[in-house]
Design a protein around this motif. Structure first.
Motif, mmCIF file in Angstrom:
data_model
loop_
_atom_site.group_PDB
_atom_site.id
_atom_site.type_symbol
_atom_site.label_atom_id
_atom_site.label_comp_id
_atom_site.label_asym_id
_atom_site.label_seq_id
_atom_site.Cartn_x
_atom_site.Cartn_y
_atom_site.Cartn_z
ATOM 1 N N THR A 66 0.837 -1.203 0.000
ATOM 2 C CA THR A 66 0.000 0.000 0.000
ATOM 3 C C THR A 66 0.870 1.251 0.000
ATOM 4 O O THR A 66 0.614 2.198 -0.754
ATOM 5 N N GLU A 67 1.915 1.267 0.830
ATOM 6 C CA GLU A 67 2.806 2.421 0.881
ATOM 7 C C GLU A 67 3.530 2.618 -0.446
ATOM 8 O O GLU A 67 3.692 3.754 -0.905
ATOM 9 N N ALA A 68 3.928 1.528 -1.085
ATOM 10 C CA ALA A 68 4.602 1.633 -2.377
ATOM 11 C C ALA A 68 3.644 2.187 -3.432
ATOM 12 O O ALA A 68 4.033 3.032 -4.249
ATOM 13 N N ARG A 69 2.387 1.721 -3.413
ATOM 14 C CA ARG A 69 1.392 2.239 -4.357
ATOM 15 C C ARG A 69 1.173 3.731 -4.161
ATOM 16 O O ARG A 69 1.083 4.500 -5.120
ATOM 17 N N LEU A 70 1.081 4.154 -2.893
ATOM 18 C CA LEU A 70 0.884 5.575 -2.606
ATOM 19 C C LEU A 70 2.081 6.400 -3.082
ATOM 20 O O LEU A 70 1.906 7.483 -3.649
#
Length: 183
Positions: A66-70
């Motif tokens: 999720t953090e990488a996508r953001l």
């Protein structure tokens, strides 16, 4: 051997002794049942711990994704805006690498004096790419610790070009102004 058999036969026929033997057998069966139950509980507890560990690892991986996508979405949004907001730890070099630009392009397009940027500053990043083929003159003031090699590396130019543009300069001193072209 006959005298020994008589007492054994008498013992096996003794109802009190039979009750004691039955009670002992029931106690042994109960103890075995308790041992089996404890073993099953320990196995269940081990399986539950393994399950919890798998869940924790899975949630940590999901959080990382999720953090990488953001981060990718933020980078894409910034690229769509053709700007970059300077964060703590950003340098002209790592920003230029992120957007596949030269440091000189960033300096020129953003009218930066020297090499200093500050947190929160908004830099143009894609306009520099369109001007990349144009030959530009950039002036650089040598700082303490600079060498021709470090300056050439910082501005993505050849050391021999810097020498040629600056009357075959072989050494640099702090405060000296250098011409950098087409970098």
């Amino acid at each position: 051997t006959l005298p020994n058999r008589a007492p054994q036969a008498a013992q096996s026929e003794d109802p009190l002794l039979a009750l004691v033997n039955d009670a002992e057998q029931q106690r042994l069966n109960a103890a075995n049942s308790i041992k089996n139950t404890l073993a099953q509980l320990e196995a269940d507890e081990t399986a539950n711990k393994a399950r919890v560990d798998r869940i924790v690892v899975s949630r940590a991986k999901q959080q990382q994704r999720t953090e990488a996508r953001l981060a990718r979405a933020n980078a894409a949004a910034q690229q769509a805006n053709n700007t970059h907001r300077v964060e703590t730890g950003d340098t002209l070099f790592n920003i230029s690498q992120r957007y596949n630009l030269s440091v000189a392009d960033l300096i020129t397009v953003n009218n930066i004096k020297g090499n200093s940027i500050r947190k929160g500053q908004v830099l143009k990043v894609t306009a520099a790419a369109t001007q990349r083929n144009a030959v530009r003159n950039v002036s650089y003031t040598v700082r303490k610790g600079d060498t021709l090699n470090t300056i050439a590396s910082r501005f993505n130019v050849d050391v021999n070009d810097i020498r040629r543009w600056n009357r075959n300069t072989r050494t640099v001193t702090p405060g000296q102004r250098l011409k950098l072209m087409g970098s």
